[in-house]
Enzyme design. Structure first.
Site, PDB file in Angstrom:
ATOM      1  N   LYS A  92       0.866  -1.187   0.000  1.00  0.00           N
ATOM      2  CA  LYS A  92       0.000   0.000   0.000  1.00  0.00           C
ATOM      3  C   LYS A  92       0.895   1.226   0.000  1.00  0.00           C
ATOM      4  CE  LYS A  92      -4.040   2.025   0.529  1.00  0.00           C
ATOM      5  NZ  LYS A  92      -3.740   2.777  -0.721  1.00  0.00           N
ATOM      6  N   GLN A 113       7.273   3.806   3.783  1.00  0.00           N
ATOM      7  CA  GLN A 113       5.867   3.392   3.841  1.00  0.00           C
ATOM      8  C   GLN A 113       5.680   2.106   4.649  1.00  0.00           C
ATOM      9  OE1 GLN A 113       3.711   5.465   1.570  1.00  0.00           O
ATOM     10  NE2 GLN A 113       2.125   4.757   2.944  1.00  0.00           N
ATOM     11  N   LYS A 128       5.199   1.779  -3.177  1.00  0.00           N
ATOM     12  CA  LYS A 128       5.095   3.138  -3.733  1.00  0.00           C
ATOM     13  C   LYS A 128       5.294   3.051  -5.234  1.00  0.00           C
ATOM     14  CE  LYS A 128       4.558   7.448  -2.374  1.00  0.00           C
ATOM     15  NZ  LYS A 128       3.799   7.985  -1.231  1.00  0.00           N
ATOM     16  N   ASP A 168      -0.368  10.798  -4.427  1.00  0.00           N
ATOM     17  CA  ASP A 168       0.788  11.438  -3.778  1.00  0.00           C
ATOM     18  C   ASP A 168       1.014  12.727  -4.581  1.00  0.00           C
ATOM     19  OD1 ASP A 168       3.110  10.886  -1.715  1.00  0.00           O
ATOM     20  OD2 ASP A 168       4.161  11.555  -3.497  1.00  0.00           O
TER      21      ASP A 168
HETATM   22  P1  NDP Z   1       0.464  17.772  -3.931  1.00  0.00           P
HETATM   23  O1  NDP Z   1       0.902  17.443  -5.302  1.00  0.00           O
HETATM   24  O2  NDP Z   1      -0.965  17.938  -3.644  1.00  0.00           O
HETATM   25  O3  NDP Z   1       1.212  19.098  -3.442  1.00  0.00           O
HETATM   26  C1  NDP Z   1       2.608  19.171  -3.401  1.00  0.00           C
HETATM   27  C2  NDP Z   1       3.015  20.547  -2.907  1.00  0.00           C
HETATM   28  O4  NDP Z   1       4.413  20.543  -2.671  1.00  0.00           O
HETATM   29  C3  NDP Z   1       2.759  21.641  -3.945  1.00  0.00           C
HETATM   30  O5  NDP Z   1       2.508  22.850  -3.278  1.00  0.00           O
HETATM   31  C4  NDP Z   1       4.084  21.699  -4.692  1.00  0.00           C
HETATM   32  O6  NDP Z   1       4.366  22.951  -5.291  1.00  0.00           O
HETATM   33  C5  NDP Z   1       5.072  21.437  -3.573  1.00  0.00           C
HETATM   34  N1  NDP Z   1       6.270  20.791  -4.126  1.00  0.00           N
HETATM   35  C6  NDP Z   1       6.332  19.629  -4.820  1.00  0.00           C
HETATM   36  N2  NDP Z   1       7.583  19.369  -5.200  1.00  0.00           N
HETATM   37  C7  NDP Z   1       8.325  20.380  -4.735  1.00  0.00           C
HETATM   38  C8  NDP Z   1       9.691  20.680  -4.809  1.00  0.00           C
HETATM   39  N3  NDP Z   1      10.560  19.883  -5.445  1.00  0.00           N
HETATM   40  N4  NDP Z   1      10.120  21.807  -4.181  1.00  0.00           N
HETATM   41  C9  NDP Z   1       9.252  22.613  -3.538  1.00  0.00           C
HETATM   42  N5  NDP Z   1       7.937  22.385  -3.458  1.00  0.00           N
HETATM   43  C10 NDP Z   1       7.477  21.286  -4.043  1.00  0.00           C
HETATM   44  O7  NDP Z   1       1.108  16.625  -2.992  1.00  0.00           O
HETATM   45  P2  NDP Z   1       0.663  16.169  -1.548  1.00  0.00           P
HETATM   46  O8  NDP Z   1       0.194  17.316  -0.755  1.00  0.00           O
HETATM   47  O9  NDP Z   1      -0.210  14.982  -1.702  1.00  0.00           O
HETATM   48  O10 NDP Z   1       2.045  15.635  -0.959  1.00  0.00           O
HETATM   49  C11 NDP Z   1       2.952  16.481  -0.265  1.00  0.00           C
HETATM   50  C12 NDP Z   1       3.908  15.629   0.563  1.00  0.00           C
HETATM   51  O11 NDP Z   1       3.164  14.854   1.512  1.00  0.00           O
HETATM   52  C13 NDP Z   1       4.751  14.635  -0.223  1.00  0.00           C
HETATM   53  O12 NDP Z   1       5.994  14.478   0.423  1.00  0.00           O
HETATM   54  C14 NDP Z   1       3.965  13.344  -0.073  1.00  0.00           C
HETATM   55  O13 NDP Z   1       4.774  12.204  -0.245  1.00  0.00           O
HETATM   56  C15 NDP Z   1       3.490  13.477   1.361  1.00  0.00           C
HETATM   57  N6  NDP Z   1       2.331  12.675   1.725  1.00  0.00           N
HETATM   58  C16 NDP Z   1       1.145  12.793   1.047  1.00  0.00           C
HETATM   59  C17 NDP Z   1       0.054  12.057   1.434  1.00  0.00           C
HETATM   60  C18 NDP Z   1      -1.288  12.240   0.818  1.00  0.00           C
HETATM   61  O14 NDP Z   1      -2.265  11.680   1.335  1.00  0.00           O
HETATM   62  N7  NDP Z   1      -1.429  13.021  -0.253  1.00  0.00           N
HETATM   63  C19 NDP Z   1       0.141  11.066   2.521  1.00  0.00           C
HETATM   64  C20 NDP Z   1       1.404  11.089   3.240  1.00  0.00           C
HETATM   65  C21 NDP Z   1       2.447  11.848   2.807  1.00  0.00           C
HETATM   66  P3  NDP Z   1       4.308  23.096  -6.903  1.00  0.00           P
HETATM   67  O15 NDP Z   1       2.866  23.082  -7.248  1.00  0.00           O
HETATM   68  O16 NDP Z   1       5.002  24.380  -7.178  1.00  0.00           O
HETATM   69  O17 NDP Z   1       5.064  21.902  -7.454  1.00  0.00           O
END
Ligand code: NDP
Length: 451
Positions: A92, A113, A128, A168
């Site tokens: 998962k 994970q 993943k 993600d």
């Molecule tokens: P989203 O795609 O919804 O949002 C990602 C955010 O992070 C955006 O604001 C993006 O900005 C920014 N971002 C992405 N890459 C970079 C980078 N290289 N440098 C700076 N900013 C960056 O993703 P999520 O909110 O789902 O995920 C965010 C984090 O949380 C990740 O690490 C993910 O693995 C983790 N996570 C997510 C879960 C979920 O349920 N969604 C569960 C557990 C963990 P921009 O638009 O400019 O790229």
């Protein structure tokens, strides 16, 4: 490091995967902190090569993803699925669509994970996947074309009792919808539990969208409470403005925390009056725009562009820091700056947002640190609740799911506290989370023999 066996496994794994820097980083962080358990069971673990098996994925698939863009040109991306450890349940873990995706990032995320999923107490193993596809600037039709091609191959390796992907970075409700549709068409079956994060109309769970951010704040509340600190009245800065960041902000506001800044990969907005979340939702969830556009709605806010080695959002001052964007966002320099500004706590909404040096610095300077594999586990835990509802052909209310999520997060913190007490970890919740999870995974692996 006292354990010869542990040192040998780390050295050998590093030599074998020297080009996978994120994976090695995650592996060192986890393995070095579980040493007290390794020492207790060293002979048993060495004789069964438990650690060697733990650091080797059960399976990795990598595949070609051809798709056609709006100009009629054929594009080719690379897809991955890492099925790291299935001892506790079906693999998962989410799918990430981002140009930075490579095997190292997939392996680090899948490795983390395994531990995160063990902490949720739900029966789910660790995996993943994703692709180096960049969804930014693509039309809906291009996104659909990519998702369908991606699923043409992925469907061979997943199933509700085998491997259950979710979202993600770059994969939200829209992408899950296209992926699910293609799976259903190819397999000619309505297997609702094969993906989570689905829309409410076709088997999704209420509160899944909110779960990671909400869970993060429930965890922060428990961690601070255990240290006699109240969340209420505190200020916070959040990196990112995606799924995790938005719902962390929502729950923070509900718990009396004033969030003053949010960011994306180009810069951050500072709104001293408190971030207006309906504006951020409009920009990010509806318009799919840039955070800078916040100023079009709230002219009194300030925009700070990233330049230099520290993202602008971490140069601001607040009580609580919630990195909710991506890995290695907070380096040692940023950790020092934030510590100098007297932050109380860091809550990792993202996976591995702090480098190992930053983690060590925070711990040394008594900044309370909520590790991602525990603090952001609410998302996957609620995905497991979605799977349960799918199996039961039932749908629970928002309040019911939220209540279960809250109790899971409280339980995760309790498991960590128990490990902290047993091993005298002195508020090192990073080690506490790793140890609590490792005990469960190693027991399951040992019980199932050498496979
Ligand atoms: P989203 O795609 O919804 O949002 C990602 C955010 O992070 C955006 O604001 C993006 O900005 C920014 N971002 C992405 N890459 C970079 C980078 N290289 N440098 C700076 N900013 C960056 O993703 P999520 O909110 O789902 O995920 C965010 C984090 O949380 C990740 O690490 C993910 O693995 C983790 N996570 C997510 C879960 C979920 O349920 N969604 C569960 C557990 C963990 P921009 O638009 O400019 O790229």
């Amino acid at each position: 490091m006292q354990s010869e066996y542990l040192r040998k496994v780390i050295e050998e794994t590093e030599a074998k995967n020297s080009y996978e820097k994120e994976f090695i980083q995650a592996l060192k962080e986890v393995l070095s902190s579980i040493e007290p358990v390794i020492i207790q069971h060293e002979k048993e673990f060495r004789d069964s090569a438990l650690l060697e098996r733990l650091v080797e994925p059960e399976r990795i698939v990598s595949f070609r993803v051809p798709w056609t863009d709006d100009k009629g040109q054929v594009q080719v991306n690379r897809g991955y699925r890492v099925q790291f450890n299935g001892a506790i349940g079906p693999y998962k873990g989410g799918l990430r669509f981002h140009p930075s995706v490579n095997q190292s990032i997939m392996k680090f995320l899948a490795f983390e994970q395994i531990f995160k999923n063990a902490l949720t107490t739900r029966p789910i193993g660790g995996g993943k996947g994703g692709s180096d596809f960049d969804p930014k600037g693509k039309s809906d039709r291009e996104i659909m074309s990519f998702c369908q091609s991606f699923m043409n191959e992925l469907q061979k390796y997943i199933g509700h009792d085998l491997d259950v992907p979710a979202g993600d970075i770059g994969v939200g409700g829209r992408e899950i919808g296209y992926l699910f549709g293609q799976y259903r068409k190819i397999r000619n079956t309505y297997e609702a539990g094969v993906l989570t994060g689905k829309g409410l109309e076709y088997g999704g769970s209420l509160a899944r969208k909110e779960a990671t951010g909400y869970g993060l704040m429930y965890f922060m509340r428990e961690m601070l409470k255990a240290n006699n600190i109240s969340l209420e009245g505190k200020t916070a800065i959040i990196s990112g403005s995606g799924n995790v960041a938005i719902y962390a902000c929502e729950k923070a506001h509900q718990l009396g925390v004033k969030v003053i800044a949010m960011s994306d990969s180009t810069g951050c907005i500072l709104d001293e009056k408190g971030i207006k979340l309906d504006v951020v939702k409009q920009i990010k969830e509806v318009q799919r725009g840039r955070i800078k556009e916040y100023l079009n709605f709230v002219p009194s806010a300030v925009y700070l562009e990233n330049n230099g080695s520290i993202p602008a959002v971490y140069t601001l001052k607040a009580d609580i820091v919630l990195p909710c964007a991506t890995q290695n966002d907070i380096n040692l320099e940023a950790a020092k700056l934030l510590t100098d500004k007297k932050i109380i706590a860091v809550g990792e909404g993202a996976n591995m947002p702090c480098t190992n040096e930053a983690v060590a610095y925070f711990l040394e300077h008594k900044v309370l640190l909520a590790p991602g594999k525990a603090a952001n586990a609410g998302g996957v835990a609620t995905s497991a609740l979605e799977m349960t509802q799918n199996s039961m052909r039932d749908a629970w209310t928002f309040e019911e799911v939220d209540r279960k999520l809250e109790s899971i997060m409280i339980n995760i913190f309790r498991q960590i506290q128990e490990a902290e007490k047993e091993y005298n970890l002195n508020r090192n919740y990073v080690a506490g989370a790793n140890i609590a999870a490792f005990k469960k995974i190693s027991a399951a692996m040992t019980a199932q023999g050498i496979i």
